[in-house]
Design an enzyme around this catalytic site. Sequence first.
Site, PDB file in Angstrom:
ATOM      1  N   SER A   5       2.850   3.093   9.116  1.00 55.74           N
ATOM      2  CA  SER A   5       2.740   2.051   8.091  1.00 55.74           C
ATOM      3  C   SER A   5       1.378   2.168   7.408  1.00 55.74           C
ATOM      4  CB  SER A   5       2.860   0.688   8.780  1.00 55.74           C
ATOM      5  OG  SER A   5       2.262  -0.323   7.994  1.00 55.74           O
ATOM      6  N   TYR A  25       1.307  -5.817  14.390  1.00 56.26           N
ATOM      7  CA  TYR A  25       2.027  -4.710  13.756  1.00 56.26           C
ATOM      8  C   TYR A  25       1.067  -3.564  13.432  1.00 56.26           C
ATOM      9  CZ  TYR A  25       5.185  -2.537  10.288  1.00 56.26           C
ATOM     10  OH  TYR A  25       5.980  -1.668   9.580  1.00 56.26           O
TER      11      TYR A  25
END
Length: 271
Positions: A152, A165
Site C-alpha cells: 500500500s 494498516y
Amino acid sequence: MSSLFNIKGKVIAVTGATGALAGGTAKYLLSEGATVIFLSRNLEKVNATVESARTISEQAYGYACDVLDEARIREVKDDIIAQFGRIDALVNGAGGNMPGATISPDKTVFDLAISDYDSVMDLNLKGTLLPSLVFGEEMVKQKAGSIVNFSSMSSEQVITRVLGYSNAKAAVDNLTRWMATDFAQKFGDKIRVNAVAPGFFIGDQNRKLLTNEDGSYTERGQQVISNTPMGRFGEANEIYGAIHYLLCEASRFVTGTTLNVDGGFSVYSGV
Ligand SMILES: NC(=O)c1ccc[n+]([C@@H]2O[C@H](COP(=O)([O-])OP(=O)(O)OC[C@H]3O[C@@H](n4cnc5c(N)ncnc54)[C@H](O)[C@@H]3O)[C@@H](O)[C@H]2O)c1
C-alpha cells in the site's frame, strides 16, 4: 501473444478473490487463459463470484478459505494439487483495514484499540505469510513459482489515521524482500516473490472516506487527488497489468520488488 507474457494454463490461486482489486485481478487472469482458484472467507460469496467468473472461462474454481486458518489452507492446497498437479502462482489479495486500528481526527494514538490493531496485523501480515508458506512449499518442490503480495502507499509514507494498516503493509514489504531473498538463495532462481502497491482506488472500504454521495471528493479525497500527479483515482483494471507482469516470464529476473501503481503518488512531494 509473446510467450514472455503468456499465462495460458497456469494454475493461479488468488486469496481475497471476492474483493474489488483481488477479485477483478482473478477474473482478468482467467480471461488471459489461466486456471484460477478463487479463495475467500465466505463460501456463498466465493460461489457467486466463481459462477459469474465462469461466464469468462470454465477454468474458474473456488474454495472458502480463511487466510488465517493454516489447516484449511493446507486442505485447499492438497485439493488443488490433487486436481491440477501443481500451483504456478499465488496472489495474496486478502487484506484490509479495521476501524479500531484507525485514529480518527478527534482521537489520538492513545485511543488505539489494540485488539483491532492485532486483527489488522494478522489479516495483512500473517494472512500473507501463511498462504505463502503453504503454497510456497509446493513451489519449492516444483522448483518454480511466483508470489505477488499487496502492499500500500501507506507502507513507505505516513498516511494519517491508518496506523495499524500502515504498520502491517510495511511489514508485508519487508516480508516480500525477505522471502524473495531466502527463496532465491536456497531454492533457485525460478521462485520469485514480489508485491504491487496500489495507490488510491475507490472501493467499498474507502468510498465514504474519499467521495461524497454526489460523487464529489471529500476533503481527504481532494488531498489525495492533489498529491497524485495524474490527478485522479485508479480504476481497478489498472492494477491487472502489473500483476500479470510479475506473474509471467517477462519478469523472470525480478524478485523482492514492490511495484507502485499509483498515478505518481509515491514520487510526488506535493510541491
Ligand atoms: N482498494 C484500494 O485502494 C487498495 C489500496 C492499497 C492496497 N489495497 C490492498 O489490496 C488488497 C486487495 O484489495 P481489495 O480492494 O480487493 O480489498 P477488498 O476489501 O475489496 O477485498 C478483500 C477481500 O478479502 C477477503 N478477506 C478478508 N479477510 C479474509 C480472511 N481472513 N481470509 C480470506 N479472505 C479474507 C474479503 O472477504 C474480501 O473479499 C488488500 O490487501 C488491500 O489492503 C487496496
